[in-house]
Motif scaffolding. Structure first.
Motif, PDB file in Angstrom:
ATOM      1  N   VAL A  99       0.751  -1.193   0.054  1.00 36.87           N
ATOM      2  CA  VAL A  99       0.180   0.020  -0.007  1.00 36.87           C
ATOM      3  C   VAL A  99       0.796   1.309  -0.057  1.00 36.87           C
ATOM      4  CG1 VAL A  99      -1.893   1.254   1.093  1.00 36.87           C
ATOM      5  CG2 VAL A  99      -1.752  -1.260   1.167  1.00 36.87           C
ATOM      6  N   THR A 100       0.434   2.193  -0.925  1.00 30.14           N
ATOM      7  CA  THR A 100       1.366   3.429  -1.120  1.00 30.14           C
ATOM      8  C   THR A 100       0.398   4.373  -0.709  1.00 30.14           C
ATOM      9  OG1 THR A 100       2.727   2.812  -2.787  1.00 30.14           O
ATOM     10  CG2 THR A 100       2.568   5.080  -2.533  1.00 30.14           C
ATOM     11  N   THR A 130      -6.734  -2.406   5.804  1.00 27.40           N
ATOM     12  CA  THR A 130      -6.226  -3.091   4.491  1.00 27.40           C
ATOM     13  C   THR A 130      -6.676  -4.514   4.602  1.00 27.40           C
ATOM     14  OG1 THR A 130      -4.674  -1.214   4.235  1.00 27.40           O
ATOM     15  CG2 THR A 130      -4.496  -3.201   2.816  1.00 27.40           C
ATOM     16  N   PRO A 131      -6.004  -5.498   5.425  1.00 25.48           N
ATOM     17  CA  PRO A 131      -6.145  -6.891   5.074  1.00 25.48           C
ATOM     18  C   PRO A 131      -7.940  -7.158   5.116  1.00 25.48           C
ATOM     19  CG  PRO A 131      -4.619  -6.513   6.805  1.00 25.48           C
ATOM     20  CD  PRO A 131      -4.950  -5.339   6.518  1.00 25.48           C
ATOM     21  N   ASP A 132      -8.451  -6.549   5.734  1.00 26.16           N
ATOM     22  CA  ASP A 132     -10.142  -6.978   5.724  1.00 26.16           C
ATOM     23  C   ASP A 132     -10.601  -6.441   4.340  1.00 26.16           C
ATOM     24  OD1 ASP A 132     -10.140  -7.957   8.283  1.00 26.16           O
ATOM     25  OD2 ASP A 132     -10.766  -5.662   9.195  1.00 26.16           O
ATOM     26  N   ALA A 133     -10.145  -5.521   3.997  1.00 26.62           N
ATOM     27  CA  ALA A 133     -10.552  -4.851   2.487  1.00 26.62           C
ATOM     28  C   ALA A 133     -10.197  -5.974   1.526  1.00 26.62           C
ATOM     29  CB  ALA A 133     -10.437  -3.562   2.244  1.00 26.62           C
ATOM     30  N   VAL A 134      -9.013  -6.222   1.542  1.00 30.03           N
ATOM     31  CA  VAL A 134      -8.375  -7.158   0.640  1.00 30.03           C
ATOM     32  C   VAL A 134      -9.096  -8.420   0.584  1.00 30.03           C
ATOM     33  CG1 VAL A 134      -6.199  -8.285  -0.260  1.00 30.03           C
ATOM     34  CG2 VAL A 134      -6.037  -6.022   0.419  1.00 30.03           C
ATOM     35  N   THR A 157      -9.413  -3.995  -5.695  1.00 29.87           N
ATOM     36  CA  THR A 157      -8.652  -3.930  -4.522  1.00 29.87           C
ATOM     37  C   THR A 157      -8.233  -2.428  -4.031  1.00 29.87           C
ATOM     38  OG1 THR A 157      -7.603  -6.150  -4.575  1.00 29.87           O
ATOM     39  CG2 THR A 157      -6.649  -4.680  -3.029  1.00 29.87           C
ATOM     40  N   VAL A 158      -8.035  -1.625  -4.940  1.00 26.52           N
ATOM     41  CA  VAL A 158      -7.821  -0.345  -4.588  1.00 26.52           C
ATOM     42  C   VAL A 158      -8.893   0.511  -4.402  1.00 26.52           C
ATOM     43  CG1 VAL A 158      -7.016   1.686  -5.812  1.00 26.52           C
ATOM     44  CG2 VAL A 158      -5.540  -0.292  -6.462  1.00 26.52           C
ATOM     45  N   GLN A 159      -9.987   0.138  -5.005  1.00 22.66           N
ATOM     46  CA  GLN A 159     -11.237   0.899  -4.737  1.00 22.66           C
ATOM     47  C   GLN A 159     -11.681   0.353  -3.355  1.00 22.66           C
ATOM     48  OE1 GLN A 159     -13.816  -0.301  -7.682  1.00 22.66           O
ATOM     49  NE2 GLN A 159     -13.132   0.993  -9.299  1.00 22.66           N
ATOM     50  N   ALA A 160     -11.531  -0.702  -2.971  1.00 18.35           N
ATOM     51  CA  ALA A 160     -11.955  -1.225  -1.673  1.00 18.35           C
ATOM     52  C   ALA A 160     -11.240  -0.588  -0.386  1.00 18.35           C
ATOM     53  CB  ALA A 160     -11.924  -3.074  -1.398  1.00 18.35           C
ATOM     54  N   VAL A 161      -9.865  -0.522  -0.528  1.00 25.62           N
ATOM     55  CA  VAL A 161      -9.025  -0.172   0.403  1.00 25.62           C
ATOM     56  C   VAL A 161      -9.175   1.454   0.461  1.00 25.62           C
ATOM     57  CG1 VAL A 161      -6.557   0.397   1.067  1.00 25.62           C
ATOM     58  CG2 VAL A 161      -7.059  -1.884   0.085  1.00 25.62           C
ATOM     59  N   MET A 165     -10.428   3.694   3.994  1.00 29.65           N
ATOM     60  CA  MET A 165      -9.520   4.850   4.650  1.00 29.65           C
ATOM     61  C   MET A 165     -10.351   6.106   4.400  1.00 29.65           C
ATOM     62  SD  MET A 165      -7.145   3.029   5.729  1.00 29.65           S
ATOM     63  CE  MET A 165      -6.258   1.382   4.856  1.00 29.65           C
ATOM     64  N   ARG A 166     -11.749   6.154   4.175  1.00 30.89           N
ATOM     65  CA  ARG A 166     -12.315   7.379   3.597  1.00 30.89           C
ATOM     66  C   ARG A 166     -12.491   8.453   4.851  1.00 30.89           C
ATOM     67  NH1 ARG A 166     -17.618   5.789   0.767  1.00 30.89           N
ATOM     68  NH2 ARG A 166     -16.007   4.959  -0.738  1.00 30.89           N
ATOM     69  N   ASP A 167     -12.511   7.884   6.129  1.00 32.02           N
ATOM     70  CA  ASP A 167     -12.756   8.839   7.099  1.00 32.02           C
ATOM     71  C   ASP A 167     -11.404   9.133   8.000  1.00 32.02           C
ATOM     72  OD1 ASP A 167     -12.555   5.894   7.876  1.00 32.02           O
ATOM     73  OD2 ASP A 167     -13.606   6.470   9.850  1.00 32.02           O
ATOM     74  N   ALA A 168     -10.433   8.474   7.379  1.00 32.34           N
ATOM     75  CA  ALA A 168      -9.063   8.611   7.962  1.00 32.34           C
ATOM     76  C   ALA A 168      -8.198   9.744   7.331  1.00 32.34           C
ATOM     77  CB  ALA A 168      -8.376   7.446   8.039  1.00 32.34           C
ATOM     78  N   PRO A 169      -7.417  10.510   7.983  1.00 29.86           N
ATOM     79  CA  PRO A 169      -6.529  11.737   7.250  1.00 29.86           C
ATOM     80  C   PRO A 169      -5.314  11.071   6.460  1.00 29.86           C
ATOM     81  CG  PRO A 169      -6.043  11.426   9.479  1.00 29.86           C
ATOM     82  CD  PRO A 169      -7.220  10.412   9.455  1.00 29.86           C
ATOM     83  N   VAL A 170      -5.942  10.359   5.323  1.00 31.76           N
ATOM     84  CA  VAL A 170      -4.806   9.506   4.560  1.00 31.76           C
ATOM     85  C   VAL A 170      -5.413   9.518   3.268  1.00 31.76           C
ATOM     86  CG1 VAL A 170      -5.480   7.411   5.147  1.00 31.76           C
ATOM     87  CG2 VAL A 170      -3.126   7.680   4.611  1.00 31.76           C
ATOM     88  N   GLN A 171      -4.552   9.495   2.123  1.00 28.23           N
ATOM     89  CA  GLN A 171      -4.589   9.298   0.720  1.00 28.23           C
ATOM     90  C   GLN A 171      -4.088   8.038   0.084  1.00 28.23           C
ATOM     91  OE1 GLN A 171      -3.908  12.626  -1.971  1.00 28.23           O
ATOM     92  NE2 GLN A 171      -4.462  11.409  -3.819  1.00 28.23           N
ATOM     93  N   ILE A 172      -4.938   7.195  -0.275  1.00 27.36           N
ATOM     94  CA  ILE A 172      -4.359   5.749  -0.726  1.00 27.36           C
ATOM     95  C   ILE A 172      -3.950   6.181  -2.234  1.00 27.36           C
ATOM     96  CG2 ILE A 172      -4.781   3.746  -1.464  1.00 27.36           C
ATOM     97  CD1 ILE A 172      -4.590   4.104   1.632  1.00 27.36           C
TER      98      ILE A 172
END
Length: 292
Positions: A99-100, A130-134, A157-161, A165-172
């Motif tokens: 994951v980047t 991430t593991p749950d989404a994958v 997989t990219v869409q699910a991860v 993370m939608r509510d977290a302050p992070v961008q996949i």
């Protein structure tokens, strides 16, 4: 006997020491009031432990003693996680997912307020969700589809991860399914099944090719038969027309002979070469000659 220093000298010495201490304090305070922020970072300025502002790259100013600074990277970061998942047909697989991610510039304050550091965000959010989404995505694919449709598996997989993370302050930035490993026996069965499918497809294509070639031969034979039929028809028409012409000529000739009996003698004279026959039946008359 040593003489004691006079009062003015003592006073001057104390003043010098005080000035030196004050100068050092001023220098320390002056240098402590500035901080530098790198281009790939943002600085969280805290006043008495409370978030005050987020500083952009460059030279920043803070109030000495009262303010402190914490630096947060906004560059891309990568974390690789091994995990075990089950396919739709209940085949276990050992996977490696990379994951980047990065912290959006406008979410730096949220990151510090909720998690404090980037490491805490990675441990508490990315490595947990991430593991749950994958696994959820992988569970919608059979083992064969997971191998054959690797690109589709990666996109979902990219869409699910990202959704996790939608509510977290992070961008996949990206998710890579680097490895998908099944048991040796199952991988061999998949390989054999894929070879069988290739053979079936090859046979189907050969059959289609044979059918097309047969159709081509039928069309060619039909065209040749049509052409031959046209030739025979043309020859028959020619014979018929020649027969009709000859019959018409014979009819015209017979009519002419019937209407003019002398025409026979004329034709005979035209064809006679002037020589009398060398032999003659006794009592017979000379041909074509009337004797009075």
């Amino acid at each position: 006997m040593t003489s004691k220093p006079s009062a003015p000298l003592k006073s001057a010495a104390r003043f010098g020491v005080l000035f030196l201490v004050l100068f050092v304090v001023i220098i320390l305070v002056a240098f402590g009031a500035f901080f530098q922020v790198d281009q790939g970072e943002r600085a969280v300025v805290l006043r008495n432990g409370k978030l005050s502002s987020v500083a952009e790259p460059g030279l920043g100013f803070k109030t000495p003693v009262l303010d402190s600074v914490r630096f947060v990277s906004v560059r891309d970061h990568n974390v690789t996680m091994p995990l075990e998942a089950y396919s739709f047909d209940q085949q276990p697989a050992n996977m490696k997912v990379s994951v980047t991610y990065r912290v959006p510039v406008d979410r730096v304050a949220d990151l510090y307020s909720e998690y404090g550091t980037l490491e805490n965000l990675q441990v508490r959010v990315i490595e947990r969700r991430t593991p749950d989404a994958v696994k959820n995505v992988f569970g919608r694919f059979t083992a064969v589809r997971a191998i054959q449709e690797r690109e589709k598996l990666g996109v979902e997989t990219v869409q699910a991860v990202s959704a996790a993370m939608r509510d977290a302050p992070v961008q996949i930035v990206g998710v890579q399914v680097e490895e998908v490993g099944f048991s040796k026996a199952y991988e061999q069965s998949i390989e054999q099944r894929m070879l069988a499918q290739v053979q079936i497809e090859t046979t189907r294509q050969q059959k289609q090719t044979a059918e097309i070639q047969a159709d081509i031969k039928v069309v060619q034979a039909r065209a040749e038969a049509d052409a031959q039929r046209e030739r025979f028809q043309a020859e028959a028409d020619g014979i018929r027309m020649r027969g009709e012409a000859e019959a018409a000529a014979i009819l015209a000739r017979s009519q002419a002979l019937a209407s003019n009996s002398n025409l026979v003698n004329l034709i005979a004279v035209e064809k006679w070469d002037g020589a009398l026959p060398s032999t003659q039946v006794p009592g017979s008359a000379l041909p074509f000659l009337g004797v009075k």
